[in-house]
Design a protein around this motif. Structure first.
Motif, PDB file in Angstrom:
ATOM      1  N   LEU A  38       0.874  -1.208   0.115  1.00  0.00           N
ATOM      2  CA  LEU A  38      -0.070  -0.051   0.104  1.00  0.00           C
ATOM      3  C   LEU A  38       0.641   1.329   0.109  1.00  0.00           C
ATOM      4  CD1 LEU A  38      -2.766  -1.043   2.464  1.00  0.00           C
ATOM      5  CD2 LEU A  38      -2.897  -0.738  -0.108  1.00  0.00           C
ATOM      6  N   LEU A  39       1.914   1.395   0.815  1.00  0.00           N
ATOM      7  CA  LEU A  39       2.785   2.291   0.754  1.00  0.00           C
ATOM      8  C   LEU A  39       3.493   2.391  -0.437  1.00  0.00           C
ATOM      9  CD1 LEU A  39       4.309   4.472   2.439  1.00  0.00           C
ATOM     10  CD2 LEU A  39       5.842   2.937   3.076  1.00  0.00           C
ATOM     11  N   ILE A  40       4.046   1.557  -1.232  1.00  0.00           N
ATOM     12  CA  ILE A  40       4.545   1.726  -2.521  1.00  0.00           C
ATOM     13  C   ILE A  40       3.576   2.259  -3.510  1.00  0.00           C
ATOM     14  CG2 ILE A  40       5.474   0.343  -4.314  1.00  0.00           C
ATOM     15  CD1 ILE A  40       6.924  -1.370  -2.524  1.00  0.00           C
ATOM     16  N   ALA A  41       2.070   1.714  -3.341  1.00  0.00           N
ATOM     17  CA  ALA A  41       1.216   2.278  -4.270  1.00  0.00           C
ATOM     18  C   ALA A  41       0.983   3.672  -4.315  1.00  0.00           C
ATOM     19  CB  ALA A  41       0.054   1.402  -4.234  1.00  0.00           C
ATOM     20  N   ALA A  42       0.885   4.112  -2.864  1.00  0.00           N
ATOM     21  CA  ALA A  42       0.551   5.531  -2.627  1.00  0.00           C
ATOM     22  C   ALA A  42       1.740   6.379  -3.018  1.00  0.00           C
ATOM     23  CB  ALA A  42       0.210   5.588  -1.316  1.00  0.00           C
ATOM     24  N   LEU A  43       2.867   5.935  -2.832  1.00  0.00           N
ATOM     25  CA  LEU A  43       3.914   6.931  -3.202  1.00  0.00           C
ATOM     26  C   LEU A  43       4.239   6.830  -4.745  1.00  0.00           C
ATOM     27  CD1 LEU A  43       6.468   5.890  -0.204  1.00  0.00           C
ATOM     28  CD2 LEU A  43       5.060   8.017  -0.633  1.00  0.00           C
ATOM     29  N   MET A  44       4.082   5.638  -5.399  1.00  0.00           N
ATOM     30  CA  MET A  44       3.886   5.665  -6.890  1.00  0.00           C
ATOM     31  C   MET A  44       2.972   6.628  -7.567  1.00  0.00           C
ATOM     32  SD  MET A  44       5.457   2.007  -7.679  1.00  0.00           S
ATOM     33  CE  MET A  44       5.579   2.245  -9.520  1.00  0.00           C
ATOM     34  N   THR A  45       1.857   6.648  -7.013  1.00  0.00           N
ATOM     35  CA  THR A  45       0.751   7.359  -7.404  1.00  0.00           C
ATOM     36  C   THR A  45       1.136   8.724  -7.201  1.00  0.00           C
ATOM     37  OG1 THR A  45      -0.900   5.879  -6.906  1.00  0.00           O
ATOM     38  CG2 THR A  45      -1.807   7.909  -7.105  1.00  0.00           C
ATOM     39  N   ILE A  46       1.667   9.211  -6.162  1.00  0.00           N
ATOM     40  CA  ILE A  46       2.069  10.765  -6.261  1.00  0.00           C
ATOM     41  C   ILE A  46       3.423  10.929  -7.165  1.00  0.00           C
ATOM     42  CG2 ILE A  46       3.535  12.361  -4.548  1.00  0.00           C
ATOM     43  CD1 ILE A  46       2.063  10.732  -2.310  1.00  0.00           C
ATOM     44  N   GLY A  47       4.078  10.020  -7.528  1.00  0.00           N
ATOM     45  CA  GLY A  47       5.373  10.059  -8.393  1.00  0.00           C
ATOM     46  C   GLY A  47       4.661  10.368  -9.681  1.00  0.00           C
ATOM     47  N   PHE A  48       3.617   9.472  -9.853  1.00  0.00           N
ATOM     48  CA  PHE A  48       3.005   9.516 -11.169  1.00  0.00           C
ATOM     49  C   PHE A  48       2.388  10.986 -11.512  1.00  0.00           C
ATOM     50  CE2 PHE A  48      -0.959   9.205 -13.776  1.00  0.00           C
ATOM     51  CZ  PHE A  48      -0.385   8.571 -15.019  1.00  0.00           C
ATOM     52  N   PHE A  49       1.737  11.242 -10.366  1.00  0.00           N
ATOM     53  CA  PHE A  49       0.999  12.687 -10.520  1.00  0.00           C
ATOM     54  C   PHE A  49       2.071  13.957 -10.798  1.00  0.00           C
ATOM     55  CE2 PHE A  49      -0.623  16.416  -8.613  1.00  0.00           C
ATOM     56  CZ  PHE A  49      -1.871  16.667  -9.118  1.00  0.00           C
ATOM     57  N   VAL A  50       3.338  13.720 -10.104  1.00  0.00           N
ATOM     58  CA  VAL A  50       4.315  14.823 -10.275  1.00  0.00           C
ATOM     59  C   VAL A  50       4.818  14.552 -11.518  1.00  0.00           C
ATOM     60  CG1 VAL A  50       6.631  15.605  -9.491  1.00  0.00           C
ATOM     61  CG2 VAL A  50       4.573  15.037  -7.904  1.00  0.00           C
ATOM     62  N   SER A  51       5.139  13.441 -12.149  1.00  0.00           N
ATOM     63  CA  SER A  51       5.652  13.439 -13.435  1.00  0.00           C
ATOM     64  C   SER A  51       4.883  13.354 -14.811  1.00  0.00           C
ATOM     65  CB  SER A  51       6.265  11.676 -13.589  1.00  0.00           C
ATOM     66  OG  SER A  51       7.133  11.837 -12.343  1.00  0.00           O
ATOM     67  N   PHE A  52       3.639  13.071 -14.577  1.00  0.00           N
ATOM     68  CA  PHE A  52       2.747  13.348 -15.836  1.00  0.00           C
ATOM     69  C   PHE A  52       1.701  14.255 -15.667  1.00  0.00           C
ATOM     70  CE2 PHE A  52       4.820   9.248 -15.656  1.00  0.00           C
ATOM     71  CZ  PHE A  52       5.289   9.085 -17.065  1.00  0.00           C
ATOM     72  N   VAL A  53       0.945  14.373 -14.518  1.00  0.00           N
ATOM     73  CA  VAL A  53      -0.285  15.010 -14.503  1.00  0.00           C
ATOM     74  C   VAL A  53       0.096  16.596 -14.453  1.00  0.00           C
ATOM     75  CG1 VAL A  53      -2.311  15.501 -13.087  1.00  0.00           C
ATOM     76  CG2 VAL A  53      -1.702  13.270 -13.716  1.00  0.00           C
ATOM     77  N   VAL A  54       0.834  16.853 -13.672  1.00  0.00           N
ATOM     78  CA  VAL A  54       1.289  18.233 -13.633  1.00  0.00           C
ATOM     79  C   VAL A  54       1.869  18.914 -14.930  1.00  0.00           C
ATOM     80  CG1 VAL A  54       2.991  19.949 -12.420  1.00  0.00           C
ATOM     81  CG2 VAL A  54       1.848  18.363 -11.114  1.00  0.00           C
ATOM     82  N   PRO A  55       2.828  18.071 -15.736  1.00  0.00           N
ATOM     83  CA  PRO A  55       3.150  18.855 -17.079  1.00  0.00           C
ATOM     84  C   PRO A  55       2.047  18.527 -18.102  1.00  0.00           C
ATOM     85  CG  PRO A  55       4.658  16.915 -16.187  1.00  0.00           C
ATOM     86  CD  PRO A  55       3.651  17.027 -15.413  1.00  0.00           C
TER      87      PRO A  55
END
Length: 115
Positions: A38-55
């Motif tokens: 669950l921790l990995i999934a949550a942190l990877m979701t944040i990383g995905f958001f920062v890497s793809f959604v913001v741009p």
């Protein structure tokens, strides 16, 4: 050409049986790995958001200013890297806490098995 002979192969060096695990330790291990996933999934979701959604949303976010720069420029220049470092630090801290909890469970199980 003869067909290969498929006889039952005896294992010369059988694998040792794993030691028995108590129900309490099995629950502790399941809780540990569930937390880890669950921790990995949550942190990877944040990383995905920062890497793809913001741009992808950079056109709409361009009016937001952070540290004197537009938010998409800041995130691209250094903000994303800082967030990734924070994510790594959070993972390390939370997994150290989970490791300590699992170690306490292991010690309590050892005490209960050998009074």
């Amino acid at each position: 050409m003869a067909a290969p002979n498929h006889t039952a192969q005896q294992n010369i060096n059988p694998l040792p049986e794993p030691p028995p695990v108590s129900e309490a330790m099995a629950r502790a291990h399941r809780r540990y790995w569930r937390f880890n996933l669950l921790l990995i999934a949550a942190l990877m979701t944040i990383g995905f958001f920062v890497s793809f959604v913001v741009p992808l949303a950079s056109g709409r976010l361009a009016s937001i200013r952070f540290a004197g720069f537009s938010l998409p420029f800041y995130m691209g220049a250094q903000g994303a890297i800082l967030i990734y470092l924070v994510l790594i630090g959070v993972y390390i801290l939370l997994m150290q806490r989970a490791d300590r909890a699992l170690q306490r469970a292991r010690e309590a199980d050892a005490v209960s098995r050998n009074p």
